[in-house]
Design a protein around this motif. Structure first.
Motif, PDB file in Angstrom:
ATOM      1  N   THR A   1       0.915  -1.250  -0.018  1.00 27.50           N
ATOM      2  CA  THR A   1       0.016  -0.027  -0.030  1.00 27.50           C
ATOM      3  C   THR A   1       0.881   1.257   0.088  1.00 27.50           C
ATOM      4  OG1 THR A   1      -1.547  -1.331   1.291  1.00 27.50           O
ATOM      5  CG2 THR A   1      -1.970   1.174   1.243  1.00 27.50           C
TER       6      THR A   1
ATOM      7  N   SER B   1       2.017   1.883  -3.401  1.00 24.45           N
ATOM      8  CA  SER B   1       1.083   2.324  -4.443  1.00 24.45           C
ATOM      9  C   SER B   1       1.124   3.811  -4.174  1.00 24.45           C
ATOM     10  CB  SER B   1      -0.020   1.681  -4.525  1.00 24.45           C
ATOM     11  OG  SER B   1      -0.667   1.436  -3.233  1.00 24.45           O
ATOM     12  N   PHE B   2       0.917   4.501  -3.104  1.00 21.55           N
ATOM     13  CA  PHE B   2       0.844   5.752  -2.690  1.00 21.55           C
ATOM     14  C   PHE B   2       2.242   6.337  -3.134  1.00 21.55           C
ATOM     15  CE2 PHE B   2      -2.734   4.930   0.161  1.00 21.55           C
ATOM     16  CZ  PHE B   2      -3.466   6.120  -0.075  1.00 21.55           C
TER      17      PHE B   2
ATOM     18  N   SER C   1      -4.647  -2.662 -12.177  1.00 16.71           N
ATOM     19  CA  SER C   1      -5.799  -2.816 -11.817  1.00 16.71           C
ATOM     20  C   SER C   1      -6.181  -4.267 -11.515  1.00 16.71           C
ATOM     21  CB  SER C   1      -6.834  -2.483 -12.874  1.00 16.71           C
ATOM     22  OG  SER C   1      -6.714  -1.144 -13.357  1.00 16.71           O
TER      23      SER C   1
ATOM     24  N   GLY D   1      -4.756  -5.555  -8.551  1.00 14.45           N
ATOM     25  CA  GLY D   1      -5.593  -5.231  -7.356  1.00 14.45           C
ATOM     26  C   GLY D   1      -6.664  -6.326  -7.279  1.00 14.45           C
TER      27      GLY D   1
ATOM     28  N   PHE E   1      -5.014  -9.383  -5.695  1.00 12.98           N
ATOM     29  CA  PHE E   1      -4.683  -9.116  -4.075  1.00 12.98           C
ATOM     30  C   PHE E   1      -5.862  -9.410  -3.562  1.00 12.98           C
ATOM     31  CE2 PHE E   1      -3.475  -5.259  -1.279  1.00 12.98           C
ATOM     32  CZ  PHE E   1      -3.069  -6.192  -0.159  1.00 12.98           C
ATOM     33  N   PHE E   2      -7.262  -8.860  -4.078  1.00 11.96           N
ATOM     34  CA  PHE E   2      -8.484  -8.971  -3.407  1.00 11.96           C
ATOM     35  C   PHE E   2      -8.529 -10.722  -3.339  1.00 11.96           C
ATOM     36  CE2 PHE E   2     -11.465  -5.605  -3.802  1.00 11.96           C
ATOM     37  CZ  PHE E   2     -12.062  -5.660  -2.572  1.00 11.96           C
TER      38      PHE E   2
ATOM     39  N   ALA F   1      -6.385 -11.917  -0.404  1.00  9.57           N
ATOM     40  CA  ALA F   1      -6.849 -11.671   0.866  1.00  9.57           C
ATOM     41  C   ALA F   1      -8.027 -12.347   1.365  1.00  9.57           C
ATOM     42  CB  ALA F   1      -7.044 -10.103   0.887  1.00  9.57           C
TER      43      ALA F   1
ATOM     44  N   HIS G   1      -9.155  -3.641   3.412  1.00 11.74           N
ATOM     45  CA  HIS G   1      -8.231  -2.514   3.113  1.00 11.74           C
ATOM     46  C   HIS G   1      -7.941  -2.525   1.521  1.00 11.74           C
ATOM     47  CE1 HIS G   1      -4.295  -0.553   3.485  1.00 11.74           C
ATOM     48  NE2 HIS G   1      -3.811  -1.309   2.582  1.00 11.74           N
ATOM     49  N   VAL G   2      -8.473  -3.822   0.655  1.00  9.36           N
ATOM     50  CA  VAL G   2      -7.926  -3.745  -0.684  1.00  9.36           C
ATOM     51  C   VAL G   2      -8.999  -2.649  -1.425  1.00  9.36           C
ATOM     52  CG1 VAL G   2      -7.868  -5.160  -2.831  1.00  9.36           C
ATOM     53  CG2 VAL G   2      -7.427  -6.275  -0.365  1.00  9.36           C
ATOM     54  N   TRP G   3     -10.013  -2.211  -0.776  1.00  9.04           N
ATOM     55  CA  TRP G   3     -10.880  -1.370  -1.390  1.00  9.04           C
ATOM     56  C   TRP G   3     -10.179   0.137  -1.684  1.00  9.04           C
ATOM     57  CZ3 TRP G   3     -14.881  -3.017  -4.065  1.00  9.04           C
ATOM     58  CH2 TRP G   3     -15.363  -4.160  -3.132  1.00  9.04           C
ATOM     59  N   LEU G   4      -9.265   0.501  -0.770  1.00 12.74           N
ATOM     60  CA  LEU G   4      -8.468   1.575  -0.816  1.00 12.74           C
ATOM     61  C   LEU G   4      -7.535   1.414  -2.091  1.00 12.74           C
ATOM     62  CD1 LEU G   4      -7.430   4.468   0.490  1.00 12.74           C
ATOM     63  CD2 LEU G   4      -5.994   3.059   1.872  1.00 12.74           C
ATOM     64  N   ILE G   5      -7.077   0.308  -2.183  1.00 14.15           N
ATOM     65  CA  ILE G   5      -5.952   0.375  -3.385  1.00 14.15           C
ATOM     66  C   ILE G   5      -6.644   0.286  -4.471  1.00 14.15           C
ATOM     67  CG2 ILE G   5      -4.101  -1.386  -4.064  1.00 14.15           C
ATOM     68  CD1 ILE G   5      -3.421  -1.169  -1.592  1.00 14.15           C
ATOM     69  N   VAL G   6      -7.773  -0.358  -4.621  1.00 15.09           N
ATOM     70  CA  VAL G   6      -8.702  -0.127  -5.965  1.00 15.09           C
ATOM     71  C   VAL G   6      -8.955   0.926  -6.355  1.00 15.09           C
ATOM     72  CG1 VAL G   6     -10.902  -0.886  -6.936  1.00 15.09           C
ATOM     73  CG2 VAL G   6      -9.471  -2.760  -5.566  1.00 15.09           C
TER      74      VAL G   6
END
Lengths: 439, 340
Positions: free
Chosen positions: A70, A73-74, A96, A99, A102-103, A106, B59-64
């Motif tokens: 995270t 990515s910032f 994307s 992402g 990653f989803f 998790a 937390h992944v929602w923030l990354i998306v």
């Protein structure tokens, strides 16, 4: 140090830190599923415990990987806003899809870790497999971004920024097949070697520990296969670099002059002023053979390129030597171990070979970091090779030393803490202290 | 609907989901910090049990959201990254410490000083992160981030340290704590624990009313465009009215102990607030310089992003449905899950 250097140092530090946990997040689920499968087949409680311990390890390392990812990515925007402002649209697609991976990683890791008693054994195993597949997918997608930075395609470059953007073409920039496989194999290799080294360490101190012998028998096959596969993949990758990114190859090999039948320089320290590599062992025509498969092939030297487009030659060369050196040692150890396995019908569990595995434990991670330094330093001075210089991408925010030192301290602290927490986990499996309480 | 509006909606949607799920996890950390009374340990255990399997997913929602923003609206992402460099860096530290401390505490359970210290790090980081997140949102909504060309000229501190963004930060903190307390009433395993969190939800809910009123008063000078939207845009006005209805409903349902329904109403309340923010600054991403239209990526990029979004939805939604079925809260008195 300038703000540009602090920004590069912060990005480099964040990546160097993250890459260890990312590799574990890719590989440990595979080892965890393999132990799970062995436990099912043999009904052996040790393999079951091993898979649970590996799941805990995955949970800890994945969490650190998730938050440091995270941060990255910032940091893409915090440190390189001009790069993201212009090319964010071009590289958004692989990010994307990463992402999405990653989803699912998790989600299914949550089910695997906490749902053991809530889902059927089949679904539990399926969740573990999904974690492993998602981990490999996210490594695949994020490496595609790096491939694009090394050899950007899929747009037309203008002074005002990219036009005629074709994100799918950009996503599969030249060489994608080599770099992605190289990276994914390195994740498995680094993690399997680290795991083998850990259990070798315990077996040397507690020779009879059955649990650790079994753990070693899970780690060693993956370590051996990847260690033998990686030189082949690496060779394909280097051949591609030789064709597509000749400056990087020249820096990796310390090749200053264009040369027909160029030698392979092992070790040594390139000196940019004199244009020589001091202290290297030369293998005649070696580089021409390795890079182009022809002993008389011409290898282009750094002097063919403008001086201000050279990467830091000494750093790239040394990092490359470290990667190739550690890779060769690991391949040799794998070969010896496989011969031992074939002759003795058992994996090594004592003696010199086990000690070799102890010392080889960190080599996978060393090679991973060194390889990543080769690709990053080797691309300098560009953030996007041939298109945008790193110095043109950096943020105008001043005092970048502050976030750099802050993140350095934070990551040092976290690194030490992870080692501490993991060692407390491992301590529970030592003979006489078997920790029956599992999560 | 144009593709950039669709993508903008998707970004807003991920922020809503991050607030509803990730926000509640931060709220959980706040209640961990504020745990007190005879059931202090049980409260903390419930929070850890509720967060354990899911905080990384949430937390992944923030990354998306972040990835959609930089792929779909790269110029806006670049401008915000420069203007909000300082609070975003601090937010990152909060995110890093919250996640790692929670994990270390979960997997290094020795009941010793080390574990308690991780608990403190986890809960303090959970308090700081929403505050900074809210301040960033407040700075964006205020319209105080100014640009000349690609250059941010409004400074690195001023836009997010004014009263309005600070009030929004406090509101975000209050909302997340409220949301967590309401969710926890539904997940609690015993009636006493349930009452603990019901009381917390009611008190925080009242606090949220006060904070929301303060933000509203500050909006007039602090975020003129949002204020104008309140007065003149029927759509924004309808959203805010719906928010008020959801808030009152959540409160009433908590009072009547309809916990399941209260959870839905509270989620609506928070979701509508985030959407209300997005609607009131539409079509600006960074007012007045960057709009959805002028910062959007090329149309073919947008179309592909929408395809990727659909792929993502097709993969993630069934996985999430499966996940939530596995971790359905069990009614009080049922066998506790083995991992607890």
């Amino acid at each position: 140090m300038t703000d540009l250097l602090f920004a590069r140092a912060q990005m480099g530090l964040s990546l160097a830190f993250h890459i260890v946990f990312a590799a574990a997040g890719v590989a440990l689920p595979v080892l965890m599923v393999l132990s799970d499968l062995k436990a099912r087949r043999t009904q052996d409680a040790d393999y079951r415990l091993l898979s649970q311990k590996l799941a805990k390890g995955t949970a800890i390392l994945f969490a650190v990987g998730a938050v440091s990812g995270t941060a990255l990515s910032f940091e893409l925007g915090l440190l390189w806003p001009e790069f993201m402002g212009r090319y964010g649209a071009v590289i958004g697609l692989p990010f994307s899809l990463e992402g999405v991976a990653f989803f699912t990683e998790a989600i299914f890791l949550g089910i695997y870790l906490y749902g053991r008693e809530r889902v059927s054994p089949g679904l539990h195993l399926f969740s573990g497999i999904m974690v492993a597949v998602s981990g490999a997918s996210s490594a695949f997608f994020v490496t595609l971004v790096n491939v694009f930075m090394n050899d950007p395609t899929g747009f037309t470059h203008t002074a005002a920024g990219p036009v005629d953007i074709q994100p799918v073409v950009a996503m599969f920039s030249p060489g994608w097949q080599y770099e992605t496989v190289h990276v994914i194999v390195s994740c498995y290799q680094a993690s399997a070697f680290a795991m083998a080294g850990l259990h070798a360490f315990i077996l040397l101190r507690h020779p009879g520990a059955a649990f650790h012998r079994k753990a070693l028998s899970v780690a060693l096959p993956l370590a051996c296969v990847t260690a033998l596969l990686q030189p082949l993949v690496g060779d394909l990758s280097a051949k591609h670099v030789a064709r597509a990114q000749p400056v990087k190859l020249a820096a990796m090999e310390g090749q200053f002059e264009t040369e027909v039948g160029a030698p392979l320089r092992l070790g040594g320290l390139p000196d940019v002023k004199s244009g020589t590599v001091r202290g290297a062992v030369d293998i005649p025509k070696g580089l021409s053979v390795l890079a182009f498969g022809d002993p008389n092939a011409e290898v282009r030297g750094l002097n063919e390129f403008p001086r201000d487009e050279w990467p830091p030659v000494a750093k790239v060369h040394v990092a490359f030597q470290v990667m190739v050196g550690t890779g060769s040692v690991m391949a040799l150890l794998a070969l010896v171990t496989l011969v031992h396995r074939w002759r003795k019908k058992a994996w090594p569990h004592a003696g010199a070979l086990l000690r070799a595995w102890l010392w080889a434990g960190p080599l996978g991670l060393v090679a991973l970091e060194a390889g990543w330094l080769v690709t990053e330093w080797g691309r300098q001075p560009w953030i996007l090779r041939g298109v945008m210089r790193t110095s043109d991408a950096v943020t105008p925010v001043p005092h970048l030393s502050a976030p750099f030192f802050t993140f350095t301290l934070v990551y040092l602290f976290l690194g030490v803490t992870v080692l501490f927490v993991l060692s407390r986990q491992v301590a529970g499996t030592l003979p006489g202290q078997r920790d029956a309480h599992v999560h | 609907m144009s593709t950039e509006a669709l993508l903008g909606f998707a970004v807003a949607g991920t922020f809503v989901l991050y607030a509803l799920f990730g926000g509640a996890d931060f709220g959980g950390g706040v209640w961990d910090l504020l745990a007190f009374g005879p059931r202090k340990a049980e409260q903390r255990a419930l929070i850890a049990q509720a967060m354990g399997p899911i905080w990384e997913v949430n937390h992944v929602w923030l990354i998306v959201g972040l990835v959609l923003l930089f792929s779909g609206f790269p110029r806006a992402f670049a401008a915000l990254s420069v203007a909000l460099h300082v609070p975003l860096t601090l937010l990152l530290l909060g995110i890093v410490f919250r996640g790692t401390a929670f994990t270390f505490r979960t997997y290094d359970t020795r009941g010793d000083l080390v574990e308690r210290r991780w608990g403190v790090v986890f809960s303090v980081a959970s308090l700081v992160a929403p505050l900074l997140l809210g301040m960033c949102v407040g700075a964006v909504a205020s319209g105080d981030i100014r640009m000349e060309g690609h250059v941010v000229v409004s400074g690195f501190f001023a836009p997010w340290t004014r009263p309005f963004p600070i009030a929004v930060g406090l509101l975000a903190l209050g909302l997340f704590a409220f949301l967590a307390a309401v969710y926890l009433t539904h997940e609690a395993g015993s009636p006493e624990l349930r009452e603990d969190f019901r009381r917390r939800a009611l008190v925080t809910g009242a606090g949220v009313f006060v904070l929301a009123a303060t933000v509203l008063v500050l909006t007039r000078d602090g975020a003129p465009r949002v204020w104008a939207g309140l007065l003149h845009s029927p759509f924004a006005l309808a959203l805010h009215a719906a928010t008020a209805v959801a808030a009152v409903t959540a409160f009433a349902l908590l009072g009547l102990r309809h916990f399941r329904a209260a959870r839905v109403a509270a989620a609506f309340q928070v979701g509508l607030i985030v959407l209300g923010w997005a609607a009131s600054q539409h079509p600006y991403l960074v007012e007045p310089d960057l709009t959805l239209q002028n910062s959007a990526a090329a149309p073919e990029v947008q179309r592909l992003l929408i395809v990727a979004l659909c792929v993502g939805v097709a993969v993630v939604v069934p996985s999430l449905v499966f996940f939530f079925r596995v971790f359905r809260p069990r009614p009080p008195g049922a066998t506790p899950p083995a991992h607890a």
